[in-house]
Design a protein around this motif. Structure first.
Motif, PDB file in Angstrom:
ATOM      1  N   VAL A 100       7.972 -14.058 -24.105  1.00 25.23           N
ATOM      2  CA  VAL A 100       7.738 -15.109 -23.118  1.00 25.23           C
ATOM      3  C   VAL A 100       7.705 -14.227 -21.815  1.00 25.23           C
ATOM      4  CG1 VAL A 100       8.949 -16.792 -21.476  1.00 25.23           C
ATOM      5  CG2 VAL A 100       8.793 -17.255 -23.807  1.00 25.23           C
ATOM      6  N   PHE A 101       8.673 -13.232 -21.581  1.00 20.84           N
ATOM      7  CA  PHE A 101       8.567 -12.323 -20.566  1.00 20.84           C
ATOM      8  C   PHE A 101       7.350 -11.522 -20.513  1.00 20.84           C
ATOM      9  CE2 PHE A 101      12.450 -13.743 -19.157  1.00 20.84           C
ATOM     10  CZ  PHE A 101      13.350 -13.912 -20.370  1.00 20.84           C
ATOM     11  N   SER A 102       6.807 -11.188 -21.483  1.00 21.87           N
ATOM     12  CA  SER A 102       5.966  -9.975 -21.467  1.00 21.87           C
ATOM     13  C   SER A 102       4.366 -10.820 -21.513  1.00 21.87           C
ATOM     14  CB  SER A 102       6.079  -9.187 -22.648  1.00 21.87           C
ATOM     15  OG  SER A 102       6.003  -9.884 -23.798  1.00 21.87           O
ATOM     16  N   LEU A 103       4.473 -12.034 -21.967  1.00 18.18           N
ATOM     17  CA  LEU A 103       3.024 -12.627 -21.940  1.00 18.18           C
ATOM     18  C   LEU A 103       2.713 -13.655 -20.989  1.00 18.18           C
ATOM     19  CD1 LEU A 103       2.546 -13.220 -25.923  1.00 18.18           C
ATOM     20  CD2 LEU A 103       0.947 -12.136 -24.382  1.00 18.18           C
ATOM     21  N   SER A 104       3.818 -14.199 -20.544  1.00 15.33           N
ATOM     22  CA  SER A 104       3.562 -15.444 -19.694  1.00 15.33           C
ATOM     23  C   SER A 104       3.805 -15.318 -18.137  1.00 15.33           C
ATOM     24  CB  SER A 104       4.456 -16.498 -20.234  1.00 15.33           C
ATOM     25  OG  SER A 104       4.323 -17.644 -19.482  1.00 15.33           O
ATOM     26  N   ASP A 105       3.235 -16.145 -17.372  1.00 13.98           N
ATOM     27  CA  ASP A 105       3.470 -15.940 -15.868  1.00 13.98           C
ATOM     28  C   ASP A 105       4.431 -17.239 -15.739  1.00 13.98           C
ATOM     29  OD1 ASP A 105       0.280 -16.831 -14.944  1.00 13.98           O
ATOM     30  OD2 ASP A 105       1.743 -18.003 -16.123  1.00 13.98           O
ATOM     31  N   LEU A 106       4.621 -17.492 -14.435  1.00  8.83           N
ATOM     32  CA  LEU A 106       5.348 -18.832 -13.934  1.00  8.83           C
ATOM     33  C   LEU A 106       6.506 -18.799 -14.788  1.00  8.83           C
ATOM     34  CD1 LEU A 106       5.172 -21.521 -12.183  1.00  8.83           C
ATOM     35  CD2 LEU A 106       5.566 -22.359 -14.552  1.00  8.83           C
ATOM     36  N   ARG A 107       7.438 -17.722 -14.868  1.00 11.37           N
ATOM     37  CA  ARG A 107       8.727 -17.736 -15.486  1.00 11.37           C
ATOM     38  C   ARG A 107       9.758 -18.219 -14.708  1.00 11.37           C
ATOM     39  NH1 ARG A 107       6.844 -13.133 -17.419  1.00 11.37           N
ATOM     40  NH2 ARG A 107       7.993 -11.979 -15.352  1.00 11.37           N
ATOM     41  N   GLN A 108      10.474 -19.049 -15.130  1.00  9.82           N
ATOM     42  CA  GLN A 108      11.567 -19.497 -14.293  1.00  9.82           C
ATOM     43  C   GLN A 108      12.959 -19.364 -15.298  1.00  9.82           C
ATOM     44  OE1 GLN A 108      11.507 -20.825 -11.105  1.00  9.82           O
ATOM     45  NE2 GLN A 108      13.757 -21.225 -11.043  1.00  9.82           N
ATOM     46  N   ASP A 148      17.226 -13.892 -26.232  1.00  8.22           N
ATOM     47  CA  ASP A 148      17.757 -12.974 -25.231  1.00  8.22           C
ATOM     48  C   ASP A 148      16.648 -12.945 -23.937  1.00  8.22           C
ATOM     49  OD1 ASP A 148      15.884 -11.832 -26.972  1.00  8.22           O
ATOM     50  OD2 ASP A 148      16.788 -10.012 -26.435  1.00  8.22           O
ATOM     51  N   GLU A 149      17.357 -12.373 -22.949  1.00  7.30           N
ATOM     52  CA  GLU A 149      16.414 -11.842 -21.813  1.00  7.30           C
ATOM     53  C   GLU A 149      16.286 -10.475 -22.018  1.00  7.30           C
ATOM     54  OE1 GLU A 149      17.788 -12.398 -17.773  1.00  7.30           O
ATOM     55  OE2 GLU A 149      15.712 -11.258 -17.103  1.00  7.30           O
ATOM     56  N   CYS A 150      14.977  -9.871 -21.984  1.00  4.29           N
ATOM     57  CA  CYS A 150      14.824  -8.516 -21.911  1.00  4.29           C
ATOM     58  C   CYS A 150      14.216  -8.259 -20.606  1.00  4.29           C
ATOM     59  CB  CYS A 150      13.788  -8.218 -22.853  1.00  4.29           C
ATOM     60  SG  CYS A 150      13.197  -6.302 -22.853  1.00  4.29           S
ATOM     61  N   PRO A 151      15.416  -7.863 -19.611  1.00  2.53           N
ATOM     62  CA  PRO A 151      14.806  -7.612 -18.337  1.00  2.53           C
ATOM     63  C   PRO A 151      13.811  -6.559 -17.988  1.00  2.53           C
ATOM     64  CG  PRO A 151      17.266  -7.919 -18.222  1.00  2.53           C
ATOM     65  CD  PRO A 151      16.630  -7.507 -19.651  1.00  2.53           C
ATOM     66  N   PRO A 152      13.099  -6.638 -17.117  1.00  2.00           N
ATOM     67  CA  PRO A 152      12.069  -5.230 -16.851  1.00  2.00           C
ATOM     68  C   PRO A 152      12.560  -3.887 -16.672  1.00  2.00           C
ATOM     69  CG  PRO A 152      12.099  -6.724 -14.847  1.00  2.00           C
ATOM     70  CD  PRO A 152      13.025  -7.450 -15.835  1.00  2.00           C
ATOM     71  N   TYR A 153      12.205  -3.021 -16.845  1.00  2.36           N
ATOM     72  CA  TYR A 153      12.649  -1.478 -16.420  1.00  2.36           C
ATOM     73  C   TYR A 153      11.945  -1.224 -15.105  1.00  2.36           C
ATOM     74  CZ  TYR A 153      13.840   3.228 -16.350  1.00  2.36           C
ATOM     75  OH  TYR A 153      14.111   4.636 -15.946  1.00  2.36           O
ATOM     76  N   PRO A 154      12.377  -0.395 -14.087  1.00  2.21           N
ATOM     77  CA  PRO A 154      13.986  -0.681 -14.076  1.00  2.21           C
ATOM     78  C   PRO A 154      14.515  -1.904 -13.216  1.00  2.21           C
ATOM     79  CG  PRO A 154      13.100   0.647 -12.164  1.00  2.21           C
ATOM     80  CD  PRO A 154      11.975   0.238 -12.987  1.00  2.21           C
ATOM     81  N   ILE A 216      19.047  -3.486 -30.844  1.00  2.26           N
ATOM     82  CA  ILE A 216      19.441  -2.802 -29.538  1.00  2.26           C
ATOM     83  C   ILE A 216      18.073  -3.268 -28.722  1.00  2.26           C
ATOM     84  CG2 ILE A 216      19.460  -0.911 -28.093  1.00  2.26           C
ATOM     85  CD1 ILE A 216      21.238   0.273 -30.187  1.00  2.26           C
ATOM     86  N   GLY A 217      18.323  -4.038 -27.749  1.00  2.52           N
ATOM     87  CA  GLY A 217      17.092  -4.859 -27.164  1.00  2.52           C
ATOM     88  C   GLY A 217      16.896  -3.946 -25.862  1.00  2.52           C
ATOM     89  N   GLY A 218      16.065  -4.317 -25.028  1.00  6.18           N
ATOM     90  CA  GLY A 218      15.955  -3.863 -23.456  1.00  6.18           C
ATOM     91  C   GLY A 218      15.335  -2.494 -23.447  1.00  6.18           C
ATOM     92  N   LEU A 219      14.803  -1.921 -24.716  1.00  7.48           N
ATOM     93  CA  LEU A 219      14.295  -0.563 -24.529  1.00  7.48           C
ATOM     94  C   LEU A 219      12.820  -0.646 -24.900  1.00  7.48           C
ATOM     95  CD1 LEU A 219      17.259   1.583 -26.092  1.00  7.48           C
ATOM     96  CD2 LEU A 219      16.648   1.339 -23.677  1.00  7.48           C
ATOM     97  N   SER A 220      12.359   0.426 -24.971  1.00 11.49           N
ATOM     98  CA  SER A 220      10.585   0.782 -25.113  1.00 11.49           C
ATOM     99  C   SER A 220      10.169  -0.441 -24.145  1.00 11.49           C
ATOM    100  CB  SER A 220      10.359   0.254 -26.710  1.00 11.49           C
ATOM    101  OG  SER A 220       9.161   0.639 -27.022  1.00 11.49           O
TER     102      SER A 220
END
Ligand SMILES: Nc1ccc2nc(N)nc(O)c2c1
Ligand SMILES: [Zn+2]
Length: 374
Positions: A100-108, A148-154, A216-220
């Motif tokens: 969802v975070f990497s493919l979609s816009d309009l995220r709430q 989970d939420e995978c926040p953007p880096y940084p 371990i998420g949130g990497l790569s």
């Protein structure tokens, strides 16, 4: 349905790497292991028979994508993913959060879950821990991932702290939403970005929930490799030794070796299949772009050190011809080779752990592949 269990066979005396075996309801596999990605219930261009022949034992599929197409209800009616795609090995499904975070816009993002747009139709959708678990239970994979939420880096420490705390609350809700006892196939995902205090907080929260395995998420997610390695250095020791550790989204040869050295057992990545579809191959001497004119009359195999079906039967010249003509068979040949290359690499890593020489193997492999070149 049986529990997911892990057997630690031995630890490499030269590094922190460990040789192990994971048992699932659809068989067991030695670790460290690479998992080919089959997002839409197919590892693109490969048949299950070819996956089996190359030595694949566990593959990935994706909650978000299969929810949208064909719908988890159809997969359930087929008897679940294994019968739907005719794959008798193990299957792991990612929970949809990352996609969802990497493919979609309009995220709430809210406490309840995530509102977003369907990246195909544009319609508004909502995914929650409970919905992600309902979909995954319908798909019927052996191993499912918490939502989970995978926040953007940084990401700022303040944002990351709030995100980690919400991801831990979501993990609790996933356990409650899981149709099976929690030891049957639900892995927690540790977040926290590059912040050691937040990785500790996330690991503490999730290990208290006693999952049968931890990712371990949130990497790569665009961070430099030394940041990923530093995060692994202080995160993997926080995870139980008697459970599998899965580093999500990692699949370049150097990162597979460096992740194994840091105690990771399972890896997945679209890299080998994605680059294969534009004619780029991983070889023991580095990357080879088969479309390059210099291969027009090169009748050697893609990799002279490879004994895969592609390398035993087809030449660079022929594969270059197919790729230039956009012939599907060309991409099947490059895909088969790239997956075989990584599966074979993981076999060499396991052998080096048995012989307590993974550090030496790293030097030899990096030298030949060209990772040490300035
Ligand atoms: N790099 C990645 C890849 C896949 C992921 N999936 C989930 N659920 N969470 C993450 O943090 C991921 C990171
Ligand atoms: Zn090959």
């Amino acid at each position: 349905m049986m529990a997911i269990t892990y057997e630690l066979i031995k630890t490499c005396k030269q590094t922190g790497a460990r040789l192990g075996r994971v048992h699932t309801p659809h068989g067991s596999f030695e670790t460290p292991m690479f998992m080919p990605v089959g997002t839409l219930a197919t590892v693109k261009t490969m048949s299950p028979e070819e996956l089996e022949r190359m030595g694949a034992q566990i593959i990935l599929s994706n909650t978000y994508h299969l929810w949208l197409r064909p719908g988890e209800d159809i997969v359930e009616e087929a008897g679940g993913l294994h019968s739907f795609m005719n794959w008798n090995g193990s299957i792991l499904t990612d929970s949809g959060g990352f996609q969802v975070f990497s493919l979609s816009d309009l995220r709430q993002i809210e406490e309840e879950g995530v509102h977003f747009r369907n990246h195909i139709s544009g319609e508004k959708l909502f995914l929650s821990p409970e919905k992600a678990m309902q979909i995954q239970n319908s798909l019927g994979a052996d191993i499912m991932m918490a939502f989970d939420e995978c926040p953007p880096y940084p990401a700022e420490h303040e944002y990351m702290k709030k995100s980690v705390e919400r991801t831990s609350r979501w993990a609790e809700r996933c356990l409650e939403g899981h149709k099976r006892p929690h030891d049957q196939g639900l892995f927690g995902i540790v977040q926290g970005g590059e912040y050691e205090d937040l990785r500790r907080q996330s690991a503490r929260d999730l290990t208290s929930m006693d999952f049968p395995g931890y990712a371990i998420g949130g990497l790569s997610v665009g961070e430099p490799k030394d940041v990923m390695n530093r995060v692994l250095d202080f995160t993997t020791p926080l995870l139980p030794t008697q459970k599998p550790r899965y580093l999500m989204g990692v699949g370049s040869p150097d990162s597979l070796i460096d992740g194994s050295i840091r105690g990771i057992d399972m890896f997945d990545c679209v890299l080998p299949t994605r680059i294969a579809r534009n004619g780029t191959c991983m070889t023991s001497n580095g990357r080879l772009v088969v479309r390059n004119a210099k291969f027009a009359r090169d009748f050697r195999p893609i990799d002279e050190n490879c004994d895969c079906h592609t390398c035993r039967n087809y030449s660079r010249a022929y594969i270059r011809h197919l790729v230039k003509a956009n012939e599907t068979f060309g991409f099947r040949l490059t895909t088969y080779h790239n997956l075989y290359f990584l599966l074979k690499l993981m076999g060499q890593v396991r052998e080096a752990i048995r012989e307590d020489r993974l550090g030496d193997f790293r030097e030899e492999f990096f030298e030949q592949y060209g990772f040490n070149k300035p």
